[in-house]
Design an enzyme around this catalytic site. Structure first.
Site, PDB file in Angstrom:
ATOM      1  N   LYS A  80      37.530  -3.970 -46.381  1.00  0.00           N
ATOM      2  CA  LYS A  80      37.793  -4.503 -45.043  1.00  0.00           C
ATOM      3  C   LYS A  80      37.259  -3.505 -44.048  1.00  0.00           C
ATOM      4  O   LYS A  80      37.395  -2.311 -44.229  1.00  0.00           O
ATOM      5  CB  LYS A  80      39.296  -4.623 -44.784  1.00  0.00           C
ATOM      6  CG  LYS A  80      40.026  -5.421 -45.764  1.00  0.00           C
ATOM      7  CD  LYS A  80      41.510  -5.260 -45.509  1.00  0.00           C
ATOM      8  CE  LYS A  80      42.262  -5.508 -46.786  1.00  0.00           C
ATOM      9  NZ  LYS A  80      43.299  -4.611 -47.091  1.00  0.00           N
ATOM     10  N   MET A  82      43.866   5.007 -37.804  1.00  0.00           N
ATOM     11  CA  MET A  82      43.203   3.810 -37.273  1.00  0.00           C
ATOM     12  C   MET A  82      43.203   3.765 -35.751  1.00  0.00           C
ATOM     13  O   MET A  82      43.106   2.694 -35.175  1.00  0.00           O
ATOM     14  CB  MET A  82      43.903   2.527 -37.789  1.00  0.00           C
ATOM     15  CG  MET A  82      43.874   2.390 -39.283  1.00  0.00           C
ATOM     16  SD  MET A  82      45.023   1.136 -39.861  1.00  0.00           S
ATOM     17  CE  MET A  82      46.583   1.958 -39.753  1.00  0.00           C
ATOM     18  N   ASP A  87      38.365  -0.862 -52.013  1.00  0.00           N
ATOM     19  CA  ASP A  87      37.924  -1.238 -50.672  1.00  0.00           C
ATOM     20  C   ASP A  87      37.105  -0.131 -50.029  1.00  0.00           C
ATOM     21  O   ASP A  87      36.784   0.870 -50.662  1.00  0.00           O
ATOM     22  CB  ASP A  87      39.092  -1.704 -49.795  1.00  0.00           C
ATOM     23  CG  ASP A  87      40.235  -0.719 -49.806  1.00  0.00           C
ATOM     24  OD1 ASP A  87      39.972   0.483 -49.704  1.00  0.00           O
ATOM     25  OD2 ASP A  87      41.388  -1.164 -49.928  1.00  0.00           O
TER      26      ASP A  87
HETATM   27  C1  SAM Z   1      44.178   1.534 -43.381  1.00  0.00           C
HETATM   28  S1  SAM Z   1      44.490   3.228 -43.108  1.00  0.00           S
HETATM   29  C2  SAM Z   1      44.702   3.761 -44.758  1.00  0.00           C
HETATM   30  C3  SAM Z   1      45.365   5.086 -44.893  1.00  0.00           C
HETATM   31  C4  SAM Z   1      45.461   5.576 -46.323  1.00  0.00           C
HETATM   32  N1  SAM Z   1      46.286   4.701 -47.119  1.00  0.00           N
HETATM   33  C5  SAM Z   1      45.976   7.000 -46.409  1.00  0.00           C
HETATM   34  O1  SAM Z   1      47.076   7.222 -46.934  1.00  0.00           O
HETATM   35  O2  SAM Z   1      45.255   7.898 -45.967  1.00  0.00           O
HETATM   36  C6  SAM Z   1      42.869   3.743 -42.704  1.00  0.00           C
HETATM   37  C7  SAM Z   1      42.844   4.926 -41.747  1.00  0.00           C
HETATM   38  O3  SAM Z   1      43.115   6.136 -42.445  1.00  0.00           O
HETATM   39  C8  SAM Z   1      42.415   7.196 -41.840  1.00  0.00           C
HETATM   40  N2  SAM Z   1      41.570   7.818 -42.855  1.00  0.00           N
HETATM   41  C9  SAM Z   1      41.584   7.585 -44.177  1.00  0.00           C
HETATM   42  N3  SAM Z   1      40.735   8.399 -44.826  1.00  0.00           N
HETATM   43  C10 SAM Z   1      40.171   9.171 -43.874  1.00  0.00           C
HETATM   44  C11 SAM Z   1      39.220  10.228 -43.903  1.00  0.00           C
HETATM   45  N4  SAM Z   1      38.671  10.669 -45.043  1.00  0.00           N
HETATM   46  N5  SAM Z   1      38.872  10.821 -42.734  1.00  0.00           N
HETATM   47  C12 SAM Z   1      39.434  10.406 -41.568  1.00  0.00           C
HETATM   48  N6  SAM Z   1      40.328   9.419 -41.491  1.00  0.00           N
HETATM   49  C13 SAM Z   1      40.706   8.821 -42.621  1.00  0.00           C
HETATM   50  C14 SAM Z   1      41.618   6.604 -40.685  1.00  0.00           C
HETATM   51  O4  SAM Z   1      42.411   6.715 -39.529  1.00  0.00           O
HETATM   52  C15 SAM Z   1      41.481   5.169 -41.117  1.00  0.00           C
HETATM   53  O5  SAM Z   1      41.264   4.321 -40.014  1.00  0.00           O
END
Ligand code: SAM
Length: 259
Positions: free
Chosen positions: A67, A180, A45
């Site tokens: 998504k 998020m 994704d």
């Molecule tokens: C649906 S969640 C998934 C989280 C993921 N499974 C994790 O463990 O990091 C998505 C959110 O993770 C955060 N996120 C993930 N990767 C990121 C990155 N490289 N920089 C900043 N925020 C990140 C943001 O807040 C984003 O909206």
């Protein structure tokens, strides 16, 4: 790449739910890197970085199920069904998710479906955004002087609202990490102050952490929403609140913009 331990290669008919980490491909685990090389089909994704996708062999079949907020390329039941179908065709399926699959990643929902369907699977943890970004932005999530606990919170509920235990979140001596939460940032900061955190509490937003596009905005709870708006920060971004953010200017070491 040498693999230091005896682990089984990817097996036909199995689904591997793999954490891709926050973006920098060198943050993939050895297990993840091996499975990416051995997969027949990759289901991924939009949180998976281009740099990680570049590690996947060109001949591997790729299925994008990304998504973006309310705009789902393939709804969750469709993704679940796709994984089952690909495994039943005897494919070695890697379901690649940003960060860690079991932290705000709906990994649990996908595994429940695999269990129901009797499809064998393995879950490979990844570095979650909080850990990767804390490290790369210079924000230790715990610190004996400032924070004895760290809480991962979703800033986004299914219906678009933010309904959280604000009294618990507004306690001192802890670090809050909002996933998020960027579109609800003003509400989040406002609630924390309304429930007792000082408006001067340090807070940061980090966009696309650990990648060459990483951007860090630091301020305090009173000024963060305007600072983030002025900087033009859009998702994916993580919000970190707590006194540990005050260390950022001294501890930051990753400066892709300066290279
Ligand atoms: C649906 S969640 C998934 C989280 C993921 N499974 C994790 O463990 O990091 C998505 C959110 O993770 C955060 N996120 C993930 N990767 C990121 C990155 N490289 N920089 C900043 N925020 C990140 C943001 O807040 C984003 O909206």
């Amino acid at each position: 790449m040498p693999f230091p331990c005896e682990r089984s290669p990817a097996r036909p008919g199995w689904v591997y739910l793999v954490g891709a980490g926050p973006g920098d491909p060198e943050l993939l685990t050895l297990r993840a890197a091996r499975l990416l090389l051995e997969a027949d089909v990759l289901v991924y994704d939009n949180l998976v970085s281009k740099e990680v996708l570049d590690c996947v062999p060109a001949q591997t079949e790729r299925i994008y199920v990304g998504k973006k907020a309310a705009n789902h390329a393939l709804p969750q039941p469709g993704i679940n069904a796709l994984l089952v179908e690909q495994a039943r065709r005897g494919k070695r399926v890697v379901r690649l998710k940003g960060g860690d699959p079991f932290i705000f990643g709906r990994g649990g929902e996908e595994v429940e479906e695999l269990v129901r369907a009797g499809v064998p699977f393995e879950v490979v943890p990844g570095i979650t955004a909080a850990a990767g970004i804390g490290a790369y932005a210079g924000i230790p999530l715990t610190h004996r002087d400032f924070a004895q606990a760290c809480i991962f919170v979703t800033g986004h509920l299914k219906d678009g609202s933010v309904d959280l235990d604000w009294d618990m979140l507004a306690r001192r001596k802890q670090t809050l990490v909002f996933y998020m939460g960027i579109t609800q940032l003003a509400a989040i900061c406002g609630q924390l102050v309304a429930h007792g955190l000082p408006a001067t509490t340090p807070a940061a937003v980090v966009r696309r952490g650990t990648t060459r596009a990483q951007r860090v905005v630091t301020a305090d709870l009173a000024t963060l929403p305007d600072a983030v708006k002025a900087a033009g920060i859009s998702p994916p971004a993580l919000t970190i609140v707590g006194d540990v953010v005050g260390l950022q200017s001294r501890l930051a070491w990753f400066h892709p913009e300066r290279e």
